[in-house]
Write a protein that holds these residues in place. Structure first.
Motif, PDB file in Angstrom:
ATOM      1  N   ARG A 301       0.839  -1.201  -0.075  1.00  0.00           N
ATOM      2  CA  ARG A 301      -0.030  -0.007   0.091  1.00  0.00           C
ATOM      3  C   ARG A 301       0.776   1.340  -0.028  1.00  0.00           C
ATOM      4  N   LEU A 302       2.039   1.201   0.496  1.00  0.00           N
ATOM      5  CA  LEU A 302       2.769   2.437   0.594  1.00  0.00           C
ATOM      6  C   LEU A 302       4.026   2.452  -0.142  1.00  0.00           C
ATOM      7  N   ASN A 303       5.092   3.428  -0.486  1.00  0.00           N
ATOM      8  CA  ASN A 303       6.183   3.400  -0.902  1.00  0.00           C
ATOM      9  C   ASN A 303       7.297   2.708  -0.327  1.00  0.00           C
ATOM     10  N   PRO A 304       7.700   1.658  -0.597  1.00  0.00           N
ATOM     11  CA  PRO A 304       8.634   0.718  -0.071  1.00  0.00           C
ATOM     12  C   PRO A 304      10.088   1.577   0.398  1.00  0.00           C
ATOM     13  N   ARG A 305      10.263   2.696  -0.449  1.00  0.00           N
ATOM     14  CA  ARG A 305      11.607   3.359  -0.129  1.00  0.00           C
ATOM     15  C   ARG A 305      11.245   4.154   1.227  1.00  0.00           C
ATOM     16  N   TRP A 306      10.423   4.613   1.371  1.00  0.00           N
ATOM     17  CA  TRP A 306      10.102   5.413   2.723  1.00  0.00           C
ATOM     18  C   TRP A 306      10.019   4.405   3.852  1.00  0.00           C
ATOM     19  N   LEU A 307       9.399   3.520   3.479  1.00  0.00           N
ATOM     20  CA  LEU A 307       9.149   2.386   4.464  1.00  0.00           C
ATOM     21  C   LEU A 307      10.667   2.055   4.961  1.00  0.00           C
ATOM     22  N   LEU A 308      11.558   1.555   4.142  1.00  0.00           N
ATOM     23  CA  LEU A 308      13.053   1.227   4.352  1.00  0.00           C
ATOM     24  C   LEU A 308      13.518   2.355   5.068  1.00  0.00           C
ATOM     25  N   GLY A 309      13.478   3.506   4.615  1.00  0.00           N
ATOM     26  CA  GLY A 309      14.167   4.464   5.227  1.00  0.00           C
ATOM     27  C   GLY A 309      13.639   4.644   6.989  1.00  0.00           C
ATOM     28  N   SER A 310      12.601   4.597   7.205  1.00  0.00           N
ATOM     29  CA  SER A 310      12.132   4.609   8.327  1.00  0.00           C
ATOM     30  C   SER A 310      12.387   3.402   9.372  1.00  0.00           C
ATOM     31  N   TYR A 311      12.599   2.466   8.782  1.00  0.00           N
ATOM     32  CA  TYR A 311      12.922   1.131   9.620  1.00  0.00           C
ATOM     33  C   TYR A 311      14.248   1.268  10.087  1.00  0.00           C
ATOM     34  N   TYR A 312      14.963   1.488   9.121  1.00  0.00           N
ATOM     35  CA  TYR A 312      16.542   1.621   9.320  1.00  0.00           C
ATOM     36  C   TYR A 312      16.782   2.592  10.399  1.00  0.00           C
ATOM     37  N   ALA A 313      16.223   3.816  10.201  1.00  0.00           N
ATOM     38  CA  ALA A 313      16.405   4.989  11.205  1.00  0.00           C
ATOM     39  C   ALA A 313      16.096   4.525  12.827  1.00  0.00           C
ATOM     40  N   LEU A 314      14.856   4.166  12.673  1.00  0.00           N
ATOM     41  CA  LEU A 314      14.437   3.778  14.271  1.00  0.00           C
ATOM     42  C   LEU A 314      15.558   2.735  14.794  1.00  0.00           C
ATOM     43  N   ARG A 315      15.778   1.671  13.791  1.00  0.00           N
ATOM     44  CA  ARG A 315      16.603   0.574  14.434  1.00  0.00           C
ATOM     45  C   ARG A 315      18.148   1.317  14.891  1.00  0.00           C
ATOM     46  N   GLY A 316      18.720   2.121  14.069  1.00  0.00           N
ATOM     47  CA  GLY A 316      19.788   2.779  14.311  1.00  0.00           C
ATOM     48  C   GLY A 316      19.699   3.459  15.755  1.00  0.00           C
ATOM     49  N   LEU A 317      18.627   4.236  16.075  1.00  0.00           N
ATOM     50  CA  LEU A 317      18.585   4.973  17.406  1.00  0.00           C
ATOM     51  C   LEU A 317      18.386   4.027  18.440  1.00  0.00           C
ATOM     52  N   LEU A 318      17.822   2.803  18.074  1.00  0.00           N
ATOM     53  CA  LEU A 318      17.641   1.807  19.355  1.00  0.00           C
ATOM     54  C   LEU A 318      18.948   1.060  19.647  1.00  0.00           C
ATOM     55  N   LEU A 319      19.783   0.665  18.578  1.00  0.00           N
ATOM     56  CA  LEU A 319      20.962  -0.009  18.771  1.00  0.00           C
ATOM     57  C   LEU A 319      22.011   0.980  19.468  1.00  0.00           C
ATOM     58  N   MET A 320      21.946   2.233  19.290  1.00  0.00           N
ATOM     59  CA  MET A 320      22.910   3.496  19.778  1.00  0.00           C
ATOM     60  C   MET A 320      22.510   3.400  21.482  1.00  0.00           C
ATOM     61  N   PHE A 321      21.210   3.321  21.720  1.00  0.00           N
ATOM     62  CA  PHE A 321      20.935   3.456  22.999  1.00  0.00           C
ATOM     63  C   PHE A 321      21.070   2.146  23.930  1.00  0.00           C
ATOM     64  N   LEU A 322      21.219   1.000  23.266  1.00  0.00           N
ATOM     65  CA  LEU A 322      21.197  -0.466  23.898  1.00  0.00           C
ATOM     66  C   LEU A 322      22.177  -0.411  25.048  1.00  0.00           C
ATOM     67  N   PRO A 323      23.588   0.053  24.913  1.00  0.00           N
ATOM     68  CA  PRO A 323      24.377  -0.462  25.999  1.00  0.00           C
ATOM     69  C   PRO A 323      23.889   0.305  27.307  1.00  0.00           C
ATOM     70  N   ALA A 324      23.210   1.456  27.363  1.00  0.00           N
ATOM     71  CA  ALA A 324      22.647   2.187  28.404  1.00  0.00           C
ATOM     72  C   ALA A 324      21.624   1.394  29.315  1.00  0.00           C
ATOM     73  N   MET A 325      20.996   0.430  28.352  1.00  0.00           N
ATOM     74  CA  MET A 325      19.904  -0.196  28.946  1.00  0.00           C
ATOM     75  C   MET A 325      20.310  -1.644  29.503  1.00  0.00           C
ATOM     76  N   MET A 326      21.500  -2.314  29.195  1.00  0.00           N
ATOM     77  CA  MET A 326      22.003  -3.439  29.627  1.00  0.00           C
ATOM     78  C   MET A 326      22.374  -3.455  31.303  1.00  0.00           C
ATOM     79  N   GLY A 327      22.143  -4.582  31.732  1.00  0.00           N
ATOM     80  CA  GLY A 327      22.234  -4.754  33.355  1.00  0.00           C
ATOM     81  C   GLY A 327      21.960  -6.084  33.447  1.00  0.00           C
ATOM     82  N   PRO A 328      22.125  -6.580  34.889  1.00  0.00           N
ATOM     83  CA  PRO A 328      21.947  -7.884  35.446  1.00  0.00           C
ATOM     84  C   PRO A 328      20.366  -8.359  35.298  1.00  0.00           C
TER      85      PRO A 328
END
Length: 439
Positions: A301-328
């Motif tokens: 239903r939507l432009n796959p280019r914009w879907l890809l761009g959105s997915y990668y941008a959000l994934r990148g932000l999540l991975l950058m903040f992951l070390p601060a979320m790690m713990g026992p």
């Protein structure tokens, strides 16, 4: 005298179209192969304890596995054209079962590379996402995005269904019990594939799902490898291929490469029990299914280019903040990461396949196979590099942040994927002519 013609459409089509049965058994085979991608993260600590192997030695075998997995995919798509889906998939299941069985008898790192890296890599590569693209292209005209999402989600389903079981088996009965489990699973799937999977709708005298016309089976191409290389030579001359391959390489780096291979040992470094870390990965897999199927629906239903761009941008932000979320222990931020990353993890596949289909038509399955090769090469390099970085730095933190930055770069690349100018003009002309004729 009445003679039954196999390659003609059925007079009375079944209530459930045969394409859905083919998709179901294809999903079953993909689930079995997906179970193998969960094992490397569970093997790192046990192999270190039993044999004294380093992160780098173990990760090298994972790199070989992922690299061969990717390089096999485009040739597997062509082999399916030549020998049929059923023969190729059954053979692949037999190879990965043999690799899993031999792994239980290894004593040296090179044997892990040969059995798990080479044999399991070749087998799983033959049932990778290029297999899903082949099934979708041949058996479906409508609902292609949805079916792509379902078959992609099948791989993830295999991961999260088996991961808790394999984690428990490794924890209670050592790592060999886990490899035997996934090997037996492959053997159990083989009879279903042989009985139900067919290469083309014409083999059983039906139309592809959603097609108004019967599609005859194309003639066999004896030059399997030649065609695969010919498609590669053609697509490398186009800009969209390099953009798709680069973004998908980063996709592999940020999922199979770092997340599925190193999340469990990284969480263990922060004091989290292995079974708890594996359960979090299983949760990622659960949300993968919802995210991937939803992405397939959105791709229709939507432009796959914009879907890809959105997915990668959000994934990148999540991975950058992951070390601060790690713990026992598991805290709310880490749970939020698991949910969001799960939704985004494999959501990139349906729009990537759709763009391959848009640019490369009948050769799209093989073209996507080469894009998938880039995915697995990126995954393998990061899997190996992350192990080496862990040995050198004593932590995965820098790797998480660097991989997140790569995902943000992939988001920008996805936004500039464009159809060649002459193709856009031709498409516009056809659309104008069609609208004029309708008036």
């Amino acid at each position: 005298m009445t003679q039954r013609i196999e390659n003609s459409p059925s007079v009375h089509p079944p209530r459930v179209h045969r394409a859905w049965w083919v998709a179901a058994v294809a999903a079953l085979a993909i689930i079995a192969a997906g179970a193998f991608s969960t094992m490397p993260g569970l093997l790192v600590d046990p192999l270190q304890e039993e044999f004294g192997w380093s992160h780098g030695e173990i990760s090298f075998a994972v790199w070989v596995n992922m690299a061969l997995n990717g390089l096999t995919a485009p040739f597997a798509a062509a082999l399916m054209d030549r020998f049929g889906l059923r023969r190729v998939v059954v053979g692949a299941l037999a190879v990965i079962a043999a690799g899993a069985a031999l792994t239980t008898a290894m004593t040296e790192p090179w044997q892990l590379t040969l059995y798990w890296g080479v044999l399991v890599g070749l087998g799983c590569g033959s049932m990778a996402m290029a297999f899903a693209a082949t099934v979708t292209n041949r058996w479906f005209v409508q609902r292609r995005g949805l079916v792509t999402g379902i078959l992609t989600a099948a791989s993830v389903f295999g991961q999260f269904v088996f991961l808790p079981v394999l984690s428990w088996a490794v924890d209670h009965y050592q790592w060999r019990a886990g490899t035997v489990t996934v090997g037996l699973t492959s053997l159990m799937v083989m009879p279903f594939v042989w009985l139900l999977l067919r290469s083309h709708p014409a083999d059983v005298g039906v139309k592809p799902y959603g097609s108004q016309e019967f599609v005859p089976k194309p003639p066999l191409d004896s030059g399997t490898g030649r065609r695969t290389l010919h498609v590669l030579c053609a697509v490398v001359r186009t800009g969209p291929f390099w953009l798709l391959a680069t973004t998908f390489a980063i996709c592999g780096a940020s999922t199979n490469g770092i997340m599925w291979t190193h999340f469990t040992p990284a969480a263990h470094d922060h004091g989290m029990p292995v079974t708890v870390a594996s359960s979090l990965l299983a949760m990622v897999g659960i949300f993968n299914v919802a995210g991937t199927i939803s992405s397939g629906w959105l791709t229709d239903r939507l432009n796959p280019r914009w879907l890809l761009g959105s997915y990668y941008a959000l994934r990148g932000l999540l991975l950058m903040f992951l070390p601060a979320m790690m713990g026992p222990t598991v805290q709310l931020p880490l749970v939020a990461f698991v949910v969001l990353f799960g939704v985004l993890d494999v959501a990139t596949v349906p729009p990537t396949i759709a763009l391959c289909r848009e640019f490369y038509g009948e050769d799209s399955a093989i073209a996507f196979g080469w894009v998938l090769a880039a995915h697995q090469l990126g995954a393998g390099l990061v899997a190996f590099g992350s192990g080496v970085a862990r040995d050198a730095l004593g932590s995965y933190d820098l790797v998480w942040m660097a991989t997140g930055a790569l995902c943000c770069a992939a988001a920008m690349l996805a936004a500039i994927i464009r159809r060649p100018e002459h193709d856009r003009k031709r498409a516009t002309t056809i659309e104008l002519a069609s609208s004029g004729a309708s008036r």
